[in-house]
Design a protein around this motif. Structure first.
Motif, mmCIF file in Angstrom:
data_model
loop_
_atom_site.group_PDB
_atom_site.id
_atom_site.type_symbol
_atom_site.label_atom_id
_atom_site.label_comp_id
_atom_site.label_asym_id
_atom_site.label_seq_id
_atom_site.Cartn_x
_atom_site.Cartn_y
_atom_site.Cartn_z
ATOM 1 N N UNK A 258 0.788 -1.239 0.000
ATOM 2 C CA UNK A 258 0.000 0.000 0.000
ATOM 3 C C UNK A 258 0.819 1.288 0.000
ATOM 4 N N UNK A 259 2.076 1.233 0.328
ATOM 5 C CA UNK A 259 2.908 2.440 0.337
ATOM 6 C C UNK A 259 3.556 2.720 -1.013
ATOM 7 N N UNK A 260 3.292 1.853 -1.987
ATOM 8 C CA UNK A 260 3.892 2.013 -3.311
ATOM 9 C C UNK A 260 2.787 2.166 -4.350
ATOM 10 N N UNK A 261 2.855 3.242 -5.124
ATOM 11 C CA UNK A 261 1.923 3.489 -6.213
ATOM 12 C C UNK A 261 2.651 3.205 -7.516
ATOM 13 N N UNK A 262 2.007 2.457 -8.406
ATOM 14 C CA UNK A 262 2.604 2.128 -9.700
ATOM 15 C C UNK A 262 1.973 2.993 -10.785
ATOM 16 N N UNK A 263 2.817 3.677 -11.539
ATOM 17 C CA UNK A 263 2.388 4.434 -12.705
ATOM 18 C C UNK A 263 2.606 3.516 -13.912
ATOM 19 N N UNK A 264 1.547 2.874 -14.380
ATOM 20 C CA UNK A 264 1.635 1.928 -15.498
ATOM 21 C C UNK A 264 1.583 2.690 -16.814
ATOM 22 N N UNK A 265 2.619 2.511 -17.632
ATOM 23 C CA UNK A 265 2.710 3.196 -18.921
ATOM 24 C C UNK A 265 2.668 2.152 -20.022
ATOM 25 N N UNK A 266 1.710 2.287 -20.927
ATOM 26 C CA UNK A 266 1.654 1.420 -22.098
ATOM 27 C C UNK A 266 2.768 1.876 -23.031
ATOM 28 N N UNK A 267 3.811 1.079 -23.108
ATOM 29 C CA UNK A 267 5.023 1.510 -23.793
ATOM 30 C C UNK A 267 5.120 1.066 -25.231
ATOM 31 N N UNK A 268 4.111 0.414 -25.739
ATOM 32 C CA UNK A 268 4.270 -0.071 -27.099
ATOM 33 C C UNK A 268 2.960 -0.334 -27.773
ATOM 34 N N UNK A 269 3.016 -1.153 -28.743
ATOM 35 C CA UNK A 269 1.854 -1.476 -29.537
ATOM 36 C C UNK A 269 0.925 -2.383 -28.750
ATOM 37 N N UNK A 270 -0.263 -2.517 -29.264
ATOM 38 C CA UNK A 270 -1.235 -3.380 -28.605
ATOM 39 C C UNK A 270 -0.882 -4.845 -28.819
ATOM 40 N N UNK A 271 -1.475 -5.680 -27.992
ATOM 41 C CA UNK A 271 -1.239 -7.121 -28.117
ATOM 42 C C UNK A 271 -1.665 -7.624 -29.486
ATOM 43 N N UNK A 272 -2.715 -7.043 -30.033
ATOM 44 C CA UNK A 272 -3.198 -7.468 -31.351
ATOM 45 C C UNK A 272 -2.132 -7.220 -32.410
ATOM 46 N N UNK A 273 -1.495 -6.057 -32.358
ATOM 47 C CA UNK A 273 -0.464 -5.741 -33.342
ATOM 48 C C UNK A 273 0.748 -6.658 -33.192
ATOM 49 N N UNK A 274 1.152 -6.926 -31.948
ATOM 50 C CA UNK A 274 2.280 -7.831 -31.720
ATOM 51 C C UNK A 274 1.940 -9.246 -32.178
ATOM 52 N N UNK A 275 0.717 -9.672 -31.920
ATOM 53 C CA UNK A 275 0.297 -11.004 -32.347
ATOM 54 C C UNK A 275 0.335 -11.109 -33.865
ATOM 55 N N UNK A 276 -0.138 -10.078 -34.542
ATOM 56 C CA UNK A 276 -0.110 -10.083 -36.014
ATOM 57 C C UNK A 276 1.326 -10.145 -36.530
ATOM 58 N N UNK A 277 2.205 -9.391 -35.909
ATOM 59 C CA UNK A 277 3.606 -9.390 -36.326
ATOM 60 C C UNK A 277 4.241 -10.756 -36.089
ATOM 61 N N UNK A 278 4.019 -11.335 -34.916
ATOM 62 C CA UNK A 278 4.579 -12.659 -34.614
ATOM 63 C C UNK A 278 4.022 -13.714 -35.561
ATOM 64 N N UNK A 279 2.745 -13.629 -35.860
ATOM 65 C CA UNK A 279 2.123 -14.584 -36.783
ATOM 66 C C UNK A 279 2.709 -14.433 -38.183
ATOM 67 N N UNK A 280 2.910 -13.200 -38.610
ATOM 68 C CA UNK A 280 3.491 -12.967 -39.938
ATOM 69 C C UNK A 280 4.916 -13.508 -40.011
#
Length: 122
Positions: free
Chosen positions: A24-46
């Motif tokens: 509880x004494x730690x707050x996490x600032x979550x930053x989406x640092x990249x592409x969506x999972x859908x885009x990564x999945x498409x790239x990996x599939x390709x």
């Protein structure tokens, strides 16, 4: 205390909430640092499809696309030395490449036509 957590995994938010609940004494600032999972999945599939169909030049190009996408996640993914080495390898005939490892250690790997491997290695 606030920590920034860079993630490209779409399922990171529930994990962050669990962490914050148990710390509880730690707050996490979550930053989406990249592409969506859908885009990564498409790239990996390709990439997989290119390998299975023996379209190796396409695979090399997709490897380069993946590296460029990864660099957009954070300015700390690459540096001037890595960028110059990557550019030199591409100029020497590599079709794509990436950096493996983390924390200042690792390797660069490149995909290139067989007849260009010695030029790329130089």
């Amino acid at each position: 205390m606030t920590l920034t957590f860079w993630s490209w995994a779409p399922a990171a938010a529930p994990t962050v909430k669990l962490f914050e609940a148990s710390h509880p004494n730690i707050k996490i600032n979550l930053v989406n640092a990249g592409q969506s999972a859908t885009e990564y999945t498409k790239l990996a599939t390709a990439m997989k499809d290119a390998l299975l169909r023996r379209r190796l030049n396409d695979f090399g190009s997709l490897l380069g696309t993946a590296w460029e996408a990864k660099k957009k996640m954070s300015p700390r993914i690459s540096n001037e030395f890595i960028d110059e080495a990557y550019a030199a390898a591409m100029d020497a005939g590599a079709l794509g490449g990436k950096v493996t490892g983390a924390g200042g250690g690792g390797y660069m790997l490149f995909f290139c036509p067989f007849h260009r491997k010695h030029h790329v290695a130089e």
